[in-house]
Design an enzyme around this catalytic site. Structure first.
Site, PDB file in Angstrom:
ATOM      1  N   GLY A 144      -9.312   6.856   5.015  1.00 30.32           N
ATOM      2  CA  GLY A 144     -10.586   6.298   5.444  1.00 30.32           C
ATOM      3  C   GLY A 144     -10.688   6.276   6.950  1.00 30.32           C
TER       4      GLY A 144
ATOM      5  N   ASN B  70      -4.828   4.835  15.316  1.00 26.75           N
ATOM      6  CA  ASN B  70      -4.204   5.346  16.540  1.00 26.75           C
ATOM      7  C   ASN B  70      -4.590   4.446  17.717  1.00 26.75           C
ATOM      8  OD1 ASN B  70      -3.651   7.846  14.961  1.00 26.75           O
ATOM      9  ND2 ASN B  70      -5.851   8.127  15.218  1.00 26.75           N
TER      10      ASN B  70
ATOM     11  N   MET C 169      -7.783   5.765  10.720  1.00 26.90           N
ATOM     12  CA  MET C 169      -6.400   5.692  11.189  1.00 26.90           C
ATOM     13  C   MET C 169      -6.352   4.975  12.520  1.00 26.90           C
ATOM     14  SD  MET C 169      -3.229   6.224  10.828  1.00 26.90           S
ATOM     15  CE  MET C 169      -2.039   5.706  12.066  1.00 26.90           C
TER      16      MET C 169
ATOM     17  N   GLU D 203      -9.262  -1.407  11.281  1.00 27.12           N
ATOM     18  CA  GLU D 203      -8.539  -0.572  12.258  1.00 27.12           C
ATOM     19  C   GLU D 203      -8.352  -1.288  13.593  1.00 27.12           C
ATOM     20  OE1 GLU D 203      -7.146   1.914  10.967  1.00 27.12           O
ATOM     21  OE2 GLU D 203      -8.337   1.803   9.128  1.00 27.12           O
TER      22      GLU D 203
END
Length: 862
Positions: A268, A272, A270, A305
């Site tokens: 969905g 980072n 990430m 996230e």
């Protein structure tokens, strides 16, 4: 473990800083790069071992004290390693620099450094080079120490064509032309972080102007033509940055935050650091043309996230068995943030749907502990499931509510501040919360994290004169799969919130909340007076089933002030008990009838979920009786909500209308609803503005009715919709058509570029759950199995196979079992074993209750 696991690197040489330069060639789908890795040699060694896979190493050497040391490179594909044998004797302990030049392929598997494509508004095919490194795929982009506890800083440089946009974890520090006509883009050095959080994206993209969020620049990176669909993501992202900075008590750890929409993405999103990548449908959105659930999903994913920037990026698990904590906590925090962002969405009540999915797996003998040993990359990939995310979040929520929100947050702040920039194991979190609260947190949570399953609490009340004894007795809760499995004596330390009121003269002010810790089989609580009612999972936050006797259930169901999440739990527990074989279908139907006047969206969604499941238990002769029952049950509810939207009504009211229309037109096969859906579509085609939740329901209803001409029209719109959500809406309903020809056409297109490989597994899963087309879909899938495995991301196969959980036909179930026994999926062995057992539970349920259900339905809804 690192010393004995062949998938772990030796600790003789440790990285400190990467100076990474990459030059992607988007047209040729290749890249070349160099990396200089500053390392610390821990002890004398004759070799340096790091991770690399699918890379060609053209040059390698070491720099020690300013002098060059030559090496011989050996690549080990099986264990995904590169070994640099040092010429001229061992390296001494101390600093060194590892120099490597390498080449690789921009793959189409949505992992490592890969290519993503889209067609722009002019009809031109465009290519993006992007990354997805979690769990163990940074090694596909550059040689590295690709384990989460081997943190380092990263200075990244990208050589790109001058007309392309480039973004990475840290802020852009410079851009200059180089001799071959490209531009060299340099980025600031990152903080200490794990390799799986490194990211870089290159392509024909653009970014919104940054907005300042208390000193943090926030942008949305997107392809041309999507700028007008970024406002909601900016609003949501800015809210989350402020919310989490305050909650964690620690500033945002990076120098900027870019949220990047990627056309092809296996997950969905990430987390980072500073460069979060998303499926475009989970970032790019038009609030005026999205359903309530679509908009909530976008907010949830953004909040999830951004929560990771602290919980996962700043503080990181030491090894992959701890990924549950990263993901469970981010899932928990996403809901906290979304609930604050849009209180009217009542996010914690809505969490019942997700928690039900976790229960549904955890009630199987094939469930797993939330945390288990991870040895290989395939094991790590298998961790990303409903138990990691939803069960993990549910038990964190249970602990928070038991301890109290403020005390729990104090423990989280202590954990974050104590372990910032470091790596942890699960017990580090429990110890911090225990230190902050003085409660036996580790003892409680170890029983939930290190063993699978969950308990059922049987509730009895025994009056004893002027007092009463409340007795809570636990046993493991398991579905009946027809194979004789039962309670296995597993027990938990169960934190329970019990709310009760004294007898007939009870008032709101006389309600008492008890905190009870059930250790061992039974716990007893003395109540000051016999209760009028007892609610044993007050607030619905406990991750356990509750079994009342008939009188206790009736009293709880009509308790004054019972909340929506508690009403939801009563229905959810009843359906689970039916699957466990401890109650009959008549009791479930009787409970459902008591909810005919329900007004809450989430409660209705659970009711209608049960009704949809009943549709899989009846044969064709009985199905018309179920349709009549559904129309009589849901029709009055729709009329109370109103057939048409009202200006200013709550978002959840619009969503409830859509849910009721969907149920009436699909499971209920209501002719009037189907006619209204057709009229609604016609109005939309004429340019009239139509409520999106209602329109989404109309599409589902019309797809269930079927038709070749309608299928062709919906297929066309799945490619040309104005927003990502609209395209996915049409694509999804193509899986619902009942006709053979439409099913064949739909499945065939799923193996072409007409359907993105990130989406195809999920819509095929939906087709397996199509009541009339399950067998045909399964036969197609098995006939094209090798093609599907080669085409779809490896982490999506177990999700595709989740569709078998809805199978109740014994013959089809037998075929599924036989095929999967001969075709194991390494990355999904645990989830697929769970899907198979859940399927067996459905088959067994149909065998037990189909006759009684048919008889009850023939008697009508009253």
């Amino acid at each position: 473990m690192a010393e004995t696991n062949p998938h772990r690197l030796p600790r003789t040489v440790l990285p400190r800083r990467y100076d990474l330069r990459l030059a992607p060639d988007l047209e040729a789908a290749t890249f070349a790069g160099t990396v200089a890795i500053e390392v610390e040699v821990q002890e004398p060694t004759a070799e340096v071992v790091l991770n690399a896979i699918e890379l060609e190493v053209d040059e390698a050497w070491l720099e020690v004290g300013g002098a060059r040391r030559d090496v011989t490179v050996t690549l080990d594909e099986e264990h995904e390693r590169a070994t640099l044998a040092v010429d001229g004797g061992p390296l001494a302990a101390g600093p060194a620099i590892v120099h490597l030049a390498f080449r690789g392929i921009l793959n189409d598997k949505l992992r490592g450094f890969y290519r993503s494509t889209f067609t722009d508004d002019d009809g031109t095919d465009r290519v993006i080079a992007t990354t997805q490194f979690e769990a163990t795929d940074a090694r596909r982009a550059f040689p590295c120490w690709d384990e989460p506890d081997l943190k380092a800083t990263f200075a990244i440089t990208l050589d790109v064509p001058e007309d392309l946009f480039a973004v990475s974890n840290a802020a852009e520090a410079g851009r200059e032309p180089i001799e071959d006509g490209r531009h060299r883009v340099t980025f600031a050095e990152s903080m200490l972080m794990s390799t799986y959080l490194v990211a870089f994206v290159v392509g024909p993209l653009e970014a919104t102007d940054p907005i300042d969020v208390d000193g943090v620049p926030l942008r949305i990176v997107h392809r041309a033509g999507q700028a007008d669909l970024t406002a909601f993501a900016l609003e949501s992202g800015a809210f989350a940055l402020r919310y989490f900075t305050e909650y964690f008590g620690v500033p945002y750890p990076a120098d900027k935050l870019d949220l990047v929409a990627v056309p092809d993405f296996a997950f969905g999103a990430m987390e980072n650091l500073g460069c979060v990548t998303f499926r475009d449908a989970l970032l790019i959105v038009d609030p005026e043309r999205s359903t309530q659930s679509e908009l909530q999903r976008v907010a949830d994913v953004i909040h999830h996230e951004i929560a990771h920037m602290w919980f996962g990026d700043l503080v990181t698990m030491a090894w992959w068995e701890g990924i549950w904590l990263n993901e469970a906590f981010a899932t928990f925090m996403e809901m906290r943030c979304t609930d604050a962002f849009r209180p009217e969405w009542d996010r914690w009540t809505d969490f019942g749907i997700s928690r039900t999915a976790a229960y549904d797996t955890d009630a199987l003998t094939t469930t797993r502990p939330i945390e288990f040993e991870v040895v290989s990359p395939a094991d790590a990939e298998g961790m990303f499931d409903v138990l990691t995310y939803e069960k993990g979040a549910a038990v964190v929520r249970m602990l928070e509510q038991y301890l109290g929100e403020d005390r729990f947050r104090d423990g989280i702040r202590l954990y974050i501040s104590r372990h910032a920039h470091g790596n942890t194991v699960t017990t580090d979190l429990w110890d911090a919360i225990e230190e902050a609260t003085g409660e036996p947190v580790r003892r409680i949570m170890d029983s939930w994290i290190f063993q699978g399953g969950h308990p059922e609490l049987a509730v009895t009340v025994e009056p004893e004169g002027e007092t009463a004894t409340l007795r809570l007795t636990q046993q493991r809760f398991l579905y009946d799969t027809g194979d004789g499995s039962g309670d296995d004596a597993t027990r938990w330390v169960v934190p329970v919130l019990v709310r009760w009121a004294p007898g007939a003269e009870a008032t709101t002010s006389s309600v008492t909340l008890e905190r009870v810790l059930v250790e061992g089989t039974t716990a007893e609580v003395t109540l000051a007076t016999p209760p009028a009612w007892v609610i044993t999972n007050s607030g619905g936050s406990g991750f356990f089933r509750v079994r009342y006797d008939a009188a206790g259930l009736a009293a709880a169901a009509r308790a004054p002030g019972i909340s929506a999440v508690e009403r939801y739990a009563l229905i959810d527990d009843a359906w689970a008990s039916l699957l466990a074989g401890t109650i009959g279908i008549g009791e479930v139907l009787e409970l459902l009838r008591g909810y005919a006047d329900e007004t809450d969206l989430s409660v209705w969604q659970r009711v209608l979920g049960v009704v949809s499941a009943l549709d899989r238990l009846v044969d064709d002769d009985t199905r018309p009786h179920l349709q009549t029952w559904v129309r009589a049950f849901a029709g009055p509810a729709l009329r109370r909500v109103g057939l048409d939207p009202v200006a200013g009504e709550p978002d959840r009211t619009a969503a409830l209308r859509g849910a009721l229309v969907t149920a009436l037109g699909t499971t209920g096969a209501d002719p009037e609803t189907r006619a209204r859906a057709q009229a609604l579509l016609a109005r939309a085609d004429e340019g009239e503005e139509v409520d999106t939740d209602l329109f989404d329901a109309a599409l589902r209803v019309l797809a269930a009715e079927g038709g070749a001409e309608r299928f062709a029209a919906f297929r066309q719109r799945s490619a040309t919709g104005a927003t990502p959500q609209e395209r996915l809406r049409y694509l999804g309903v193509l899986a619902d058509f009942p006709g053979d020809a439409e099913n064949d056409a739909f499945l065939a297109m799923c193996l072409t570029d007409d359907v993105r490989t990130q989406d195809a597994p999920f819509v095929i899963r939906r087709a397996i759950a199509n009541r009339t087309q399950a067998r045909r879909t399964w036969d197609f899938l098995t006939a094209h199995w090798d093609e599907a495995l080669a085409r779809f991301p490896s982490n999506s196969i177990s999700r595709l196979l989740e569709g078998i959980r809805s199978v109740t036909d014994p013959a089809l179930a037998h075929a599924v079992e036989g095929f999967l026994a001969e075709h194991p999926v390494p990355q999904g062995d645990k989830p697929i074993a769970q899907h198979r057992e859940r399927m067996r539970a459905g088959v067994a349920l149909r065998g037990r209750v189909a006759g009684d259900l048919a008889s009850a339905l023939k008697d009508g809804p009253s």
